[in-house]
Design an enzyme around this catalytic site. Sequence first.
Site, PDB file in Angstrom:
ATOM      1  N   ASN A   1      32.180  32.712  27.393  1.00 10.10           N
ATOM      2  CA  ASN A   1      33.325  32.641  26.848  1.00 10.10           C
ATOM      3  C   ASN A   1      34.397  32.581  27.867  1.00 10.10           C
ATOM      4  OD1 ASN A   1      32.754  35.769  24.637  1.00 10.10           O
ATOM      5  ND2 ASN A   1      32.213  33.423  24.275  1.00 10.10           N
TER       6      ASN A   1
ATOM      7  N   ASP B   1      29.915  37.985  16.159  1.00 11.33           N
ATOM      8  CA  ASP B   1      30.150  36.731  16.093  1.00 11.33           C
ATOM      9  C   ASP B   1      30.945  36.302  14.541  1.00 11.33           C
ATOM     10  OD1 ASP B   1      30.253  33.876  16.804  1.00 11.33           O
ATOM     11  OD2 ASP B   1      28.102  33.381  16.352  1.00 11.33           O
TER      12      ASP B   1
END
Length: 277
Positions: free
Chosen positions: A85, A37
């Site tokens: 996503n 991340d």
Amino acid sequence: MHPSPTLRIHELTAEERAVYASLKPEALPQHVAIIMDGNGRWAGRRSLKRFLGHQQGAKSVQLVTETASRIGLPWLTLYAFSLENNLRRPRAEVSFLMRLLKSYLESNLQRMMDNNVRMRYIGRTRDLPPEVQEKMRWVEDATARNTGTTLTLALNYGARSELVDAFRGLAAEIKQKHLNLDHITEEDVHRHLYTAHMPDPDLLIRTSGELRISNFLLWQIAYTEIFVTERYWPDFRGLHLLEAIADFQRRERRYGGIGEDGGEVEEDPEHIRIAAS
Ligand code: FPP
């Protein structure tokens, strides 16, 4: 399970070797999973576009995998692209990530071979663009006989949808074999997960400081040790993997039991009165 990979400690950097020297090689984790991340924030900090953060993140993937293969880590699983996503990011970013993945696979195959890395995938990969799936299969086939680290990329992956897929598979088996529902075990669920062929992660690393699991390997991390670093993924290197492993080795894993410093065990605690609360 595949054979233990060969160690290539001499290929570590001097800094990596120093951390590796502090590790107990007999207590290395078998499986490390990483929530990568912070690509966007890494880019934002430098006033760069987000896609440059992803591009730099792809370099970290290769470098971290190479360190993992040098220390003989059998399983490394990276959360590269979640179902969320896919659904929630702007189309342009999703399509950039797909092109980046394809180009990553094309340009890193030789390095994977040189590092004896075997490539696998988990997730609803059948919904990815056909040309990406084709590259994925090409690399998986080419690396299938490598015996070092298995690098598993979680692509179009969500843990809840993995569980739905597992329950569908299990329900079909129950129907076909007329199984008794009372005999269904945790092992039966495990057999239908995308990860049925690998051990559960011992260590889960999350970069960029967020304290969330983000729908990653929910079933498999029941007893996994979690390590969160503030470092953004594009700045994460093999050295930081080794530091996370050193931290992991200082932990005491209890699996719901009692630890060494947990006090005396009473032979027969029946005489102890339980105070009313
Ligand atoms: C999070 O950054 C990361 C991802 C969306 C997935 C990880 C993708 C890569 C490392 C690049 C490509 C991977 C391969 C295997 C080629 P973010 O955009 O959520 O960061 P932010 O939270 O700072 O915005």
